[in-house]
Write an enzyme that holds these catalytic residues in place. Structure first.
Site, PDB file in Angstrom:
ATOM      1  CE1 TYR B 438       0.627   0.271   4.435  1.00 15.09           C
ATOM      2  CE2 TYR B 438      -1.633  -0.382   4.784  1.00 15.09           C
ATOM      3  CZ  TYR B 438      -0.405  -0.057   5.283  1.00 15.09           C
ATOM      4  OH  TYR B 438      -0.205  -0.052   6.627  1.00 15.09           O
ATOM      5  CD  GLU B 439      -0.618   5.427   1.434  1.00 10.67           C
ATOM      6  OE1 GLU B 439      -0.421   6.221   0.510  1.00 10.67           O
ATOM      7  OE2 GLU B 439      -1.699   5.343   2.044  1.00 10.67           O
ATOM      8  N   GLY B 440       1.743   2.685  -2.607  1.00 14.79           N
ATOM      9  CA  GLY B 440       2.723   2.465  -3.671  1.00 14.79           C
ATOM     10  C   GLY B 440       3.576   1.257  -3.377  1.00 14.79           C
TER      11      GLY B 440
END
Lengths: 596, 596
Positions: B438-440
């Site tokens: 998550y978050e890239g």
């Protein structure tokens, strides 16, 4: 998606790397040639693809269930185990005289990869039964063999290994389960065993527990341990089932993975004593148990390969399907399936290269096992035996450690969807984690590698294998291709690193044990990486030869590309491990115990 | 066992490595000196050790629960969030004018490590709220700031980031959520967002959703995306809560880990349209979202450190407690706690060294962030900014990837017990897996590192950092200790490998993008390893100096031993990565797509 057995890869390895044609020339293996392998593997693939793999998710969602001493397995497992048994699969590798098919370990190894890819939890039941069969074959009396083996081999009864107790995990010297001799020659067994895989279940009529226990008055430590057979139901003289024995499942564990496989706590003797028969001689239990452990360790290594293969297949399917972002090279104008993205290809190639390398190593080692039993020349038998024994801790340790990396990459390829349980990728990540632990943790394998496999013969076996690797380097260097040239260079660097470590281990095991054993797992990872890589180098050579003969171009090109990937992206880890081991022994144990 | 905040380590890094004394000399940071840090961290430790950590297992066993559009969080979470809010912790790093405490990111980073160690699932709610606050601070109108910020900062309301849609994961260009302008200046929002962390819950009065959507008629791709604020309850002019907005949770996900954190599917506009206000200007949504993403990426990196620290603490406790087998060096006559065994020490030291190295890197980078905002000299601001931005993908990518290895080792130290869910070690292994996604994902971080952080300035920032590392090598070489000398050698090899890769990346990003991007994650792992290792080298220098002054001998010796371990056992992986990247670009993408 469902599982597709990698038959081409398995058969390529069996033929080109494990050399089944040479094996079938040995006495007793005449019927186990390449054509037999093809036929058996194709049948095996069908059963696993169609019957066993479809139960894998179900087993995760609705695991084995314990109530009032009874374990109910996942719906469908019982019927699938019947199909497995009726197909003769339990007896594949076991002797004809007890109803088995007497096929070599080489073919068996390929088959157990498939069943473990299909369903790791399900496959554990036959895996443990195989181990129990091996132990009875080796050390059981004629009566015991006659009583138990035909029913185990035909899948009517299953087997277990009862080693662990709450205070005795890796350290079997601490086993406390007690065996009291009875006037009739039997023993009464009292104690608690934990982590007993398929220790209780509903898939077979009887369960044959092999149990480590200490005869009253036996010496302390590992020299006082004996092995007993303790059936769930007593067996009458005519082979029919008798009374329920005093061994009972009191609970099963709630685990991270392999949830369908019941992990039992077994209580022996709470109602007067479980009746057990001694197997072989008193106080030689550990020796017999190691027979089944060694078979099981090899098989657990194959489990690592199997789950890696399955995670790979699932990740490839997703990467072909999921459309997201433009390729960096502009090869597709709009968004593309993520398999076009270089990092996804790197991840998939890593997964694939690991699985292929470890598979090749396992199959080549299985062939060595077969030769060590069937070769007419005692020296050849001994060499093959040494080779096989050297490889077992690597197959167990490295193939399972790599499966953690591979199943993690499998989740990663799926992105956010990978973290959602319904997707199924997370199950492999959870399931795989047990593989580096049971049948001896990676550290236990590494101890074996350092002590019994390297230091004990002064590095002789290790160096003999390195000499074989050097021959592969020479062959690679003689191939006029960029891939072979590049491979030769990496393989050579890895081999030299290995030799440095062998020298370090041999020199220091006694004089500086902390430094050597702190490097034992890194040594295992280095050696496993090298040995699997070596097989990839051999695969590259065979594939280039086949390519020159115009055989199956796409397959051979893929084999070469995967081998080259292994060399550039996995073998490259070896020299750094050498530095850590050889130069880092002191720093590995430098932190004071109280400072942690 | 329970969590014990590593206050000494945090404060050592804050003082010796991040240089809080220099920071506090900057305008606006006068009150944020070392003594403030000590006081804040001690309070923070109490809350997390006593209130938040004890809820961690409970959240795994009884996760957030969805029924009829309502999400009920784990029992105790609501009260704990009240305690968190009332302690002023949500506003720690936010401006005084909206009720925050205006403390530097350096102190905030230490605090978020603690809350994430205590309870990763719980900590996600404030983490996302921080991001939403940042975005409103940067791009919100005065009215929006006045309406939302005081209530978010005092913890009455929480925030979310709504990016992902089923067809738009990493690729935000594919966002389809629609915003229709209304005559009153608001917009009606229609669409489905998935993977919305704390998108619905019962811990706060209101939820402030920041939502990426496309105004009708906006350009295709990322240039047509705008950012909207869409509160769960409309806010009246007097600040009181008004009508329920048309955004509804339709389900939450069943996940591998962080189970207590509700991951919502949000449906916008099924009943006439959710009312949203535009934030900033139309079509600049991605730019604003990157502000909160960058804050969140740093924070997720800290989550990796936090879960690694927790897994380490738990493993140490078990290793001190579990008695099994004799030490190989004969230092204990009988069985010993497993912390005596070299491989267990190696595993624990690996976990510890990773956590310490990544923590130091995060805190040093946080201080650079603070200097980039507060330094009076524009050039110093710019340099600190460039440094911080270079480090963000490494902190996010490397700290989370290492947390997978560390939490896996944490299970491994526990042996069979680690696989049993009741033990608790497996939870960290499951929880950590989301951090690389998550978050890239790690690949997205690596793209950022290659493209925006390395190639765009022709490697200037990367080489400037390498020059700073070289100064540390010189300082190490001048220290007359074996540890410093050994460290200098490893650091130098790693720095030279890094420079090779930078040259490769700069030269090839345009001309050979497949080769460069296939090496992007290995480059991230190499650079993250080096940067964390560099901080360990600086820690070693500071610890040797302190030791010479007789300060806290045991602590400083441990710091030195851990640094040395890092050099010999983690930094040693760097040169192999260089070989894979620089020499393996071609082979990384050699396998034909159809051959996978």
């Amino acid at each position: 998606m469902t599982y597709r057995a990698p038959l081409k890869d398995l058969l390529f390895d069996i033929k080109e790397l494990a050399g089944i044609d040479a094996l079938t020339a040995l006495p007793g293996l005449e019927d186990a040639g390449y054509d037999t392998a093809v036929a058996v593997l194709e049948e095996c693939a069908k059963l696993n693809e169609q019957v066993i793999a479809p139960l894998n998710r179900a087993g995760d969602i609705a695991p084995s269930w314990f109530k009032d001493g009874v374990v109910t397995t996942t719906a469908g497992f019982k019927e699938a185990f019947r199909a497995f048994a009726e197909g003769g699969w339990q007896g594949l590798h076991h002797p004809d005289e007890f109803g088995g098919q007497g096929l070599p370990k080489l073919i068996h190894a390929a088959c157990i990869e498939m069943i473990n890819s299909a369903n790791l939890s399900f496959a554990l039941c036959p895996l443990l039964t195989d181990g129990a069969i091996e132990a009875l074959l080796t050390a059981g009396s004629d009566a015991q063999r006659t009583t138990y083996l035909p029913r185990m081999i035909d899948g009517s009864w299953t087997g277990t290994m009862n080693l662990t107790e709450p205070q005795a995990g890796s350290d079997l010297a601490a086993v406390r389960t007690r065996a009291e001799p009875q006037p009739d020659g039997t023993y009464k067994i009292f104690g608690t065993k934990i982590f007993i895989t398929y220790g209780e279940h509903d898939m077979a009529e009887n369960i044959v527990h092999l149990v480590l226990a200490r005869v009253v008055g036996a010496p302390e430590g590992v020299k006082g341990i004996s092995l007993f057979v303790v059936p769930k139901f007593m067996v009458n003289a005519d082979g029919s089932l008798g009374e329920r024995n005093d061994v009972h499942c009191v609970s099963i564990e709630h685990k991270l993975g392999i949830k369908a496989s019941p992990t039992a706590v077994l209580q022996f003797g709470d109602h007067g004593g479980a009746v057990g028969q001694l197997i072989g001689q008193e106080n030689r239990g550990l020796e017999y148990m190691f027979i089944m452990m060694n078979a099981a360790r090899f098989a657990v290594g194959v489990q690592g390969i199997a789950v890696a293969e399955m995670a790979y297949q699932k990740a490839v399917a997703y990467a072909r399907d999921r459309v997201q972002s433009r390729p960096v090279d502009g090869s597709v104008a709009g968004s593309a399936a993520i398999i076009h993205h270089p990092d996804v290809r790197r991840m998939l190639s890593t997964m694939r290269a690991y699985a292929e390398g470890c598979r090749a190593l396992a199959l080549v080692s299985a062939a060595a096992y077969d030769a060590s039993h069937s070769h007419p020349d005692p020296e050849a038998r001994q060499q093959n035996q040494a080779f096989y024994e050297f490889m077992v801790p690597l197959i167990k340790g490295f193939s399972t450690e790599m499966s953690l990396e591979v199943t993690s990459l499998g989740v990663q390829v799926h992105g956010g969807m990978g973290f959602i349980e319904e997707t199924g990728a997370a199950q492999f990540y959870r399931d795989a984690k047990i593989l580096t632990i049971y049948e001896g943790t990676t550290a236990i394998q590494a101890n074996d590698l350092v002590g019994r496999k390297t230091a004990r013969d002064g590095g002789r076996t290790a160096r003999a294998i390195a000499a074989q690797i050097e021959l592969t380097e020479i062959a690679l260097a003689s191939h006029d291709s960029a891939a072979a040239q590049a491979f030769a260079k990496r393989l050579s660097a890895a081999r030299l690193a290995f030799l440095d470590v062998v020298t370090f281990v041999v020199a220091g095991t006694k004089s500086d044990p902390n430094a050597v054993f702190a490097g034992s797992v890194p040594y295992l990872m280095l050696a496993g990486n090298l040995m699997a890589g070596w097989q990839m180098g051999r695969a590259l050579l065979a594939a280039e030869d086949s390519l020159n003969e115009g055989e199956d171009t796409a397959f051979m090109q893929a084999k070469i590309a995967t081998a080259r990937f292994y060399a550039d992206h996995i073998l490259t880890r070896v020299p750094g491990l050498r530095d850590s081991i050889v130069e880092g022994g002191e720093s590995a144990c430098a932190l004071a115990l109280e400072a942690f």
